[in-house]
Scaffold this motif. Structure first.
Motif, PDB file in Angstrom:
ATOM      1  N   PRO A 326       0.836  -1.220   0.000  1.00 57.61           N
ATOM      2  CA  PRO A 326       0.000   0.000   0.000  1.00 57.61           C
ATOM      3  C   PRO A 326       0.861   1.256   0.000  1.00 57.61           C
ATOM      4  CG  PRO A 326      -0.774  -1.574   1.646  1.00 57.61           C
ATOM      5  CD  PRO A 326       0.561  -2.083   1.151  1.00 57.61           C
ATOM      6  N   LEU A 327       0.457   2.221  -0.780  1.00 53.89           N
ATOM      7  CA  LEU A 327       1.113   3.529  -0.789  1.00 53.89           C
ATOM      8  C   LEU A 327       0.389   4.392   0.233  1.00 53.89           C
ATOM      9  CD1 LEU A 327       3.342   5.132  -2.305  1.00 53.89           C
ATOM     10  CD2 LEU A 327       1.537   6.025  -3.770  1.00 53.89           C
ATOM     11  N   HIS A 328       1.126   4.854   1.214  1.00 49.43           N
ATOM     12  CA  HIS A 328       0.482   5.575   2.316  1.00 49.43           C
ATOM     13  C   HIS A 328      -0.143   6.880   1.850  1.00 49.43           C
ATOM     14  CE1 HIS A 328       1.909   2.611   5.089  1.00 49.43           C
ATOM     15  NE2 HIS A 328       3.179   2.848   4.797  1.00 49.43           N
ATOM     16  N   GLU A 329       0.467   7.486   0.876  1.00 47.65           N
ATOM     17  CA  GLU A 329      -0.107   8.734   0.362  1.00 47.65           C
ATOM     18  C   GLU A 329      -1.336   8.413  -0.476  1.00 47.65           C
ATOM     19  OE1 GLU A 329       1.370  12.779  -1.994  1.00 47.65           O
ATOM     20  OE2 GLU A 329       2.758  11.147  -1.557  1.00 47.65           O
ATOM     21  N   ARG A 330      -2.464   9.024  -0.143  1.00 46.57           N
ATOM     22  CA  ARG A 330      -3.725   8.776  -0.853  1.00 46.57           C
ATOM     23  C   ARG A 330      -4.214  10.104  -1.419  1.00 46.57           C
ATOM     24  NH1 ARG A 330      -7.870   5.124   2.385  1.00 46.57           N
ATOM     25  NH2 ARG A 330      -8.631   4.869   0.244  1.00 46.57           N
ATOM     26  N   PRO A 331      -3.763  10.432  -2.606  1.00 48.37           N
ATOM     27  CA  PRO A 331      -4.087  11.755  -3.164  1.00 48.37           C
ATOM     28  C   PRO A 331      -5.561  11.881  -3.510  1.00 48.37           C
ATOM     29  CG  PRO A 331      -3.085  10.370  -4.829  1.00 48.37           C
ATOM     30  CD  PRO A 331      -3.012   9.599  -3.538  1.00 48.37           C
ATOM     31  N   ARG A 332      -6.021  13.100  -3.494  1.00 47.25           N
ATOM     32  CA  ARG A 332      -7.378  13.404  -3.933  1.00 47.25           C
ATOM     33  C   ARG A 332      -7.318  14.126  -5.277  1.00 47.25           C
ATOM     34  NH1 ARG A 332     -11.797  13.273  -0.584  1.00 47.25           N
ATOM     35  NH2 ARG A 332     -11.424  12.633   1.584  1.00 47.25           N
ATOM     36  N   ILE A 333      -8.119  13.667  -6.187  1.00 52.15           N
ATOM     37  CA  ILE A 333      -8.319  14.382  -7.444  1.00 52.15           C
ATOM     38  C   ILE A 333      -9.665  15.072  -7.333  1.00 52.15           C
ATOM     39  CG2 ILE A 333      -8.668  14.109  -9.925  1.00 52.15           C
ATOM     40  CD1 ILE A 333      -6.747  11.791  -9.873  1.00 52.15           C
ATOM     41  N   PRO A 334      -9.703  16.388  -7.424  1.00 54.50           N
ATOM     42  CA  PRO A 334     -10.939  17.123  -7.140  1.00 54.50           C
ATOM     43  C   PRO A 334     -12.159  16.576  -7.865  1.00 54.50           C
ATOM     44  CG  PRO A 334      -9.123  18.649  -7.454  1.00 54.50           C
ATOM     45  CD  PRO A 334      -8.604  17.281  -7.784  1.00 54.50           C
ATOM     46  N   GLU A 335     -11.964  16.119  -9.101  1.00 56.08           N
ATOM     47  CA  GLU A 335     -13.101  15.652  -9.891  1.00 56.08           C
ATOM     48  C   GLU A 335     -13.539  14.236  -9.517  1.00 56.08           C
ATOM     49  OE1 GLU A 335     -10.630  18.631 -11.968  1.00 56.08           O
ATOM     50  OE2 GLU A 335     -10.235  16.677 -11.048  1.00 56.08           O
ATOM     51  N   ALA A 336     -12.682  13.491  -8.784  1.00 58.28           N
ATOM     52  CA  ALA A 336     -12.991  12.103  -8.452  1.00 58.28           C
ATOM     53  C   ALA A 336     -13.656  12.016  -7.081  1.00 58.28           C
ATOM     54  CB  ALA A 336     -11.710  11.268  -8.462  1.00 58.28           C
ATOM     55  N   ALA A 337     -14.350  10.926  -6.860  1.00 55.15           N
ATOM     56  CA  ALA A 337     -15.044  10.721  -5.588  1.00 55.15           C
ATOM     57  C   ALA A 337     -14.099  10.068  -4.594  1.00 55.15           C
ATOM     58  CB  ALA A 337     -16.278   9.865  -5.799  1.00 55.15           C
ATOM     59  N   GLY A 338     -13.695  10.804  -3.577  1.00 59.39           N
ATOM     60  CA  GLY A 338     -12.869  10.250  -2.521  1.00 59.39           C
ATOM     61  C   GLY A 338     -11.410  10.111  -2.893  1.00 59.39           C
ATOM     62  N   PRO A 339     -10.564   9.806  -1.885  1.00 62.22           N
ATOM     63  CA  PRO A 339      -9.133   9.639  -2.151  1.00 62.22           C
ATOM     64  C   PRO A 339      -8.857   8.342  -2.910  1.00 62.22           C
ATOM     65  CG  PRO A 339      -9.626   9.099   0.124  1.00 62.22           C
ATOM     66  CD  PRO A 339     -10.896   9.638  -0.465  1.00 62.22           C
ATOM     67  N   LEU A 340      -7.786   8.331  -3.654  1.00 63.05           N
ATOM     68  CA  LEU A 340      -7.395   7.156  -4.424  1.00 63.05           C
ATOM     69  C   LEU A 340      -6.670   6.157  -3.534  1.00 63.05           C
ATOM     70  CD1 LEU A 340      -5.974   8.898  -7.614  1.00 63.05           C
ATOM     71  CD2 LEU A 340      -8.127   7.647  -7.454  1.00 63.05           C
ATOM     72  N   GLU A 341      -6.963   4.895  -3.717  1.00 63.56           N
ATOM     73  CA  GLU A 341      -6.219   3.834  -3.049  1.00 63.56           C
ATOM     74  C   GLU A 341      -5.145   3.352  -4.011  1.00 63.56           C
ATOM     75  OE1 GLU A 341      -6.850  -0.451  -0.723  1.00 63.56           O
ATOM     76  OE2 GLU A 341      -8.586   0.667  -1.512  1.00 63.56           O
ATOM     77  N   LEU A 342      -3.887   3.564  -3.645  1.00 61.14           N
ATOM     78  CA  LEU A 342      -2.781   3.282  -4.546  1.00 61.14           C
ATOM     79  C   LEU A 342      -1.862   2.221  -3.955  1.00 61.14           C
ATOM     80  CD1 LEU A 342      -1.841   6.929  -5.610  1.00 61.14           C
ATOM     81  CD2 LEU A 342      -3.343   5.314  -6.791  1.00 61.14           C
ATOM     82  N   TRP A 343      -1.165   1.539  -4.859  1.00 59.70           N
ATOM     83  CA  TRP A 343      -0.236   0.482  -4.496  1.00 59.70           C
ATOM     84  C   TRP A 343       1.095   0.744  -5.188  1.00 59.70           C
ATOM     85  CZ3 TRP A 343      -1.722  -3.514  -1.194  1.00 59.70           C
ATOM     86  CH2 TRP A 343      -3.080  -3.521  -0.866  1.00 59.70           C
TER      87      TRP A 343
END
Length: 350
Positions: A326-343
């Protein structure tokens, strides 16, 4: 802008499984070409009866060398006939006159109830003569005029899967971005000619690996590239192989920057933009924007992917999926719903 069917110029045919079965029972049966990477033959050691293997990752790449008037039909395992469409285009370039692609590939053949036999690529290849094909990974069309009817598209190997389709076309695809880490520093410490040579060295590997894994480069932008793949089953191995090959190249070219790679999966629309004076293919969808934005979150040598990609990989390629944390940083894209879950798949040794 009106839609255009991508069937201009030299074109291959699309055959269903039953159509191919009938053709094989006819007076002039086609040569069947099974298009895969070596690993795919190991994971699924089945083939159509009398099919000969064509290895996408062979060095050198070879094509069948038989009378050009004999029909040839290619099939593959990847979604959307990406690999078989590419090879069909190469066969047309090599002078074959009657080239077809099996819609749905090997799985469609099996689903239709037709038989398959065990395969051994080394033994099966002995049934036909072969010749080296020098035009991998793509036919370069930089000098080709762009016309309003998009007749140039089928002659670009990178867009061969568009042949026979009408644009705009909606697909579920993986978007991949790759760039050279800290290449800006090179522009101030090397001559422009030296920087261009490094970019070319880097991008040769990018294009080659993309072609071997059923994908292709959509655009080059400065020190980076945007590639597209029919699915994670093709894109995930491509990302790891691309990183591996670029790290290998750094041993011979120490100035070559480290890569970083990003992946996202989602629906996109493929269409033509521009006018008759200048046209190009556009790939539009949220996954393209997400993959572009998360690229900078990958550390040098790292591969960052969204949950959508890793979730599919857990089922299709669990060995590679295990490399992701898991990537601890979970960026938000203003147009997307909620923070991204990244690996993240860290660089080897990190």
């Amino acid at each position: 802008m009106p839609s255009h069917p991508q069937d201009q110029g030299p074109a291959f045919r699309r055959l269903g499984a039953d159509d191919l079965y009938k053709a094989l029972a006819g007076a002039s049966p086609p040569l069947i070409v099974d298009v895969r990477r070596q690993a795919a033959f190991t994971s699924l050691p089945k083939r159509l009866p009398d099919a000969v293997p064509l290895l996408l990752d062979a060095e050198p790449l070879v094509l069948p060398d038989i009378p050009r008037e004999r029909p040839v039909v290619a099939y593959c395992l990847c979604s959307g006939e990406a690999s078989s469409s590419r090879v069909a285009q190469w066969l047309l370039q090599d002078g074959y006159r009657d080239v077809g692609v099996l819609v749905g590939g090997l799985q469609a053949w099996l689903d239709a109830g037709h038989s398959a036999v065990p395969c051994d690529p080394e033994l099966d290849a002995r049934g036909v003569a072969w010749k080296a094909f020098e035009d991998r990974p793509a036919a370069i069309a930089s000098a080709m005029p762009l016309t309003a009817d998009t007749a140039f598209l089928p002659r670009l190997a990178g867009q061969s899967f568009l042949m026979g389709h009408t644009l705009p076309l909606r697909r579920n695809m993986v978007s991949m971005f790759v760039d050279m880490v800290d290449s800006t520093g090179l522009t101030f410490s090397r001559t422009p000619e030296q920087v261009l040579t490094l970019i070319q060295t880097f991008m040769e590997v990018v294009v080659e690996i993309g072609a071997q894994h059923c994908g292709d480069v959509k655009d080059f932008e400065g020190d980076g590239a945007f590639l597209y793949f029919e699915g994670p089953g093709e894109a995930m191995p491509a990302a790891f192989r691309l990183r591996e090959r670029l790290l290998e190249r750094r041993r011979a070219v120490p100035d070559l920057p480290l890569p970083r790679i990003s992946l996202d999966l989602g629906p996109v629309v493929i269409g033509i933009v521009g006018t008759r004076f200048r046209q190009t293919v556009a790939i539009v969808g949220p996954s393209v924007n997400v993959a572009a934005r998360i690229l900078k979150l990958a550390p040098p040598g790292g591969i960052v992917a969204t949950e959508a990609v890793v979730a599919v990989a857990r089922r299709a390629d669990p060995e590679l999926a295990r490399d992701f944390v898991p990537l601890h940083e979970r960026p938000r894209i203003p147009e997307a719903a909620g923070p991204l879950e990244l690996w993240l798949a860290p660089a080897p040794g990190v």
